[in-house]
Design a protein around this motif. Structure first.
Motif, PDB file in Angstrom:
ATOM      1  N   LEU A  63       2.544  14.136  39.508  1.00 18.10           N
ATOM      2  CA  LEU A  63       2.053  12.862  39.201  1.00 18.10           C
ATOM      3  C   LEU A  63       0.457  12.481  39.193  1.00 18.10           C
ATOM      4  O   LEU A  63       0.032  11.819  38.316  1.00 18.10           O
ATOM      5  CB  LEU A  63       2.542  11.853  40.368  1.00 18.10           C
ATOM      6  CG  LEU A  63       3.743  11.507  40.436  1.00 18.10           C
ATOM      7  CD1 LEU A  63       4.221  10.623  41.527  1.00 18.10           C
ATOM      8  CD2 LEU A  63       4.449  10.746  39.066  1.00 18.10           C
ATOM      9  N   ARG A  66      -0.897  12.944  35.604  1.00 16.86           N
ATOM     10  CA  ARG A  66      -0.369  11.894  34.431  1.00 16.86           C
ATOM     11  C   ARG A  66      -0.849  10.354  35.040  1.00 16.86           C
ATOM     12  O   ARG A  66      -0.551   9.317  34.134  1.00 16.86           O
ATOM     13  CB  ARG A  66       1.164  11.836  34.668  1.00 16.86           C
ATOM     14  CG  ARG A  66       1.515  13.348  34.287  1.00 16.86           C
ATOM     15  CD  ARG A  66       2.690  13.464  33.396  1.00 16.86           C
ATOM     16  NE  ARG A  66       3.157  14.341  32.984  1.00 16.86           N
ATOM     17  CZ  ARG A  66       4.244  15.166  32.666  1.00 16.86           C
ATOM     18  NH1 ARG A  66       5.126  14.383  32.829  1.00 16.86           N
ATOM     19  NH2 ARG A  66       4.141  16.101  32.006  1.00 16.86           N
ATOM     20  N   ALA A 124       8.220  12.229  35.515  1.00 16.34           N
ATOM     21  CA  ALA A 124       6.647  12.945  35.687  1.00 16.34           C
ATOM     22  C   ALA A 124       6.971  14.607  35.773  1.00 16.34           C
ATOM     23  O   ALA A 124       6.188  15.098  35.342  1.00 16.34           O
ATOM     24  CB  ALA A 124       6.164  12.716  37.004  1.00 16.34           C
TER      25      ALA A 124
END
Length: 153
Positions: A63, A66, A124
């Motif tokens: 994560l 992103r 993700a």
């Protein structure tokens, strides 16, 4: 000898936990007789994926690349809010402060959070996905976790 004593203690605790503590009945005084709910049972029934998602969030590998740091922090706080509210719901139900219908409504909300967590984690983990879609899932998760105690999911 120490191992045997430790096994005896653990066995006694498990027997107490499974056979005596879990499943105690509570009379709410209005004809509502209910079995107490153990937090672990609630977690298993309504928030099954939460532990895996929390570990994934703690790792932050998938994560972090992103999401911006504010989103990541808000997501982490949302997880914590959910954990605290989960404790409140179980304690409230066990003390008759939360009715059966409200408990079921909260359970549905936790299942919706669980579903969003699965989607975020799955999304993700896939390479070259739409960052706007991931951001939207995260936004939905945060909003839902912040509104757990509200009247609409």
């Amino acid at each position: 000898m120490v191992v045997a004593a430790a096994l005896l203690i653990v066995g006694t605790w498990l027997a107490y936990d499974v056979f005596l503590k879990r499943g105690q009945e509570v009379d709410c005084g209005n004809g509502d007789l209910r079995h107490q709910i153990d937090l672990r049972d609630f977690t298993t029934d309504y928030w099954a994926y939460a532990a895996a998602f929390e570990l994934s969030l703690a790792d932050k590998g998938k994560l972090a690349a992103r999401l911006d740091p504010k989103q990541l922090q808000a997501l982490s706080e949302g997880m914590q809010q959910g954990k605290e509210f989960r404790k409140f719901v179980v304690a409230g139900y066990n003390s008759c402060a939360i009715g059966k219908m409200q408990y079921a409504e909260y359970g549905a909300r936790f299942q919706a959070l669980d579903s969003l967590a699965r989607q975020i984690d799955s999304f993700a983990g896939q390479p070259a996905q739409d960052p706007a879609r991931l951001a939207e899932l995260v936004r939905q998760y945060i909003a839902m976790s912040q509104s757990l105690g509200g009247t609409s999911p």
